[in-house]
Design an enzyme around this catalytic site. Structure first.
Site, PDB file in Angstrom:
ATOM      1  CG  ASP A 160      -1.940   1.182   1.121  1.00  0.00           C
ATOM      2  OD1 ASP A 160      -2.488   1.315   0.088  1.00  0.00           O
ATOM      3  OD2 ASP A 160      -1.919   1.862   1.982  1.00  0.00           O
ATOM      4  CD  GLU A 206      -1.727   6.189   3.084  1.00  0.00           C
ATOM      5  OE1 GLU A 206      -2.903   6.906   2.354  1.00  0.00           O
ATOM      6  OE2 GLU A 206      -2.515   4.932   3.492  1.00  0.00           O
ATOM      7  CD  GLU A 219      -8.871  18.555  -0.639  1.00  0.00           C
ATOM      8  OE1 GLU A 219      -7.577  18.664  -0.726  1.00  0.00           O
ATOM      9  OE2 GLU A 219      -9.377  19.489  -1.076  1.00  0.00           O
ATOM     10  CG  HIS A 279      -2.109  10.481   4.314  1.00  0.00           C
ATOM     11  ND1 HIS A 279      -1.775  11.548   4.785  1.00  0.00           N
ATOM     12  CD2 HIS A 279      -2.064  10.718   2.923  1.00  0.00           C
ATOM     13  CE1 HIS A 279      -1.272  12.384   3.566  1.00  0.00           C
ATOM     14  NE2 HIS A 279      -1.502  11.655   2.439  1.00  0.00           N
ATOM     15  CG  HIS A 282      -6.682   5.621   4.679  1.00  0.00           C
ATOM     16  ND1 HIS A 282      -6.907   4.803   3.456  1.00  0.00           N
ATOM     17  CD2 HIS A 282      -7.684   5.805   5.189  1.00  0.00           C
ATOM     18  CE1 HIS A 282      -8.124   4.821   3.092  1.00  0.00           C
ATOM     19  NE2 HIS A 282      -8.724   5.289   4.233  1.00  0.00           N
ATOM     20  CG  ASP A 294      -4.516   1.042   5.225  1.00  0.00           C
ATOM     21  OD1 ASP A 294      -4.902   0.830   6.469  1.00  0.00           O
ATOM     22  OD2 ASP A 294      -4.747   2.023   4.503  1.00  0.00           O
TER      23      ASP A 294
END
Length: 238
Positions: A9, A11, A54, A59, A155, A160
């Site tokens: 994963d 970010e 946003e 995160h 997140h 994750d």
């Protein structure tokens, strides 16, 4: 032959690398033959640009937090070596792979595209096939497969990935890793492990057959012998 999978994963600073957005965190969990190995990869990255509000809401990673962290070019070779030859397991793979390919391309050092060095399995596409018409984000899948995601208030790439590993194992036949290959020898917080019964559970009510039921059972066993069969339950060793 060992089957190596990397549950991955990322970010990012925003949603579109074509608008100059960058990766700020990579988290990977290694599975070999469906067992967690503990050989994980995790890094925060200075994106050399601002992070959209946003994205921070999702995160919680700020530019100040990333100050002094390595640039992608500093970790690219190590990261590529880690994933090379494995099968990447990613939820909504097009998003993460798109960012990875963008980062490699920015280096202008003949880095390959992700699909050139790895197979990629998209668990979102898999979930949509298994559960058409239903929500298939990671939180929804955790509820569906009884995966503990209580620590997922924001997140995070590594967390994750750990959760997605449990979800993937559940989607493909159940949790079989039991963390037996965990280098620290301890189960993680989201490991299913061996579920033991509570010592405070109510005692089971054992019901024995009465004389009439035992006689009916014996009659049925004798019927097997009378028809030329051989009933093991009527032998002395049974």
């Amino acid at each position: 032959m060992a089957h190596r999978q990397i549950v991955l994963d990322t970010e990012t600073t925003g949603i579109d690398p074509k608008q100059g957005h960058r990766i700020i965190e990579i988290g990977c969990v290694e599975l070999v033959n469906r067992r967690l190995t503990g050989n994980n990869f995790h890094v925060y990255i200075d994106p050399e640009r601002d992070i959209e509000d946003e994205a921070i809401f999702v995160h919680g990673i700020t530019r100040d937090f990333l100050a002094g962290k390595p640039k992608f070019r500093d970790v690219a070779a190590e990261f590529l070596d880690y994933i090379k030859g494995g099968e990447l397991v990613i939820h909504n793979a097009a998003f993460d792979v798109g960012f990875m390919d963008h980062e490699f391309a920015l280096l202008r050092q003949n880095y390959p595209k992700t699909h050139d060095v790895c197979q990629v399995l998209d668990t979102l596409a898999m979930a949509r096939d298994l559960h058409p018409g239903q929500k298939n984000n990671l939180d929804a899948l955790c509820r569906r497969y009884d995966i503990d995601n209580s620590k997922r208030t924001l997140h995070g790439a590594l967390l994750d990935s750990e959760i997605l590993a449990d979800v993937y194992l559940g989607m493909t036949g159940g949790q079989v890793s039991l963390n037996l290959a965990n280098k620290e020898g301890q189960s993680g917080d989201n490991s299913k492990g061996i579920r033991r019964l509570s010592p405070d559970r109510p005692r089971l009510n054992v019901v024995f057959a009465d004389n009439e039921e035992q006689a009916a059972h014996l009659e049925r066993l004798n019927l097997v012998n009378d028809k030329g069969g051989h009933c093991l339950w009527l032998t002395e060793d049974a």
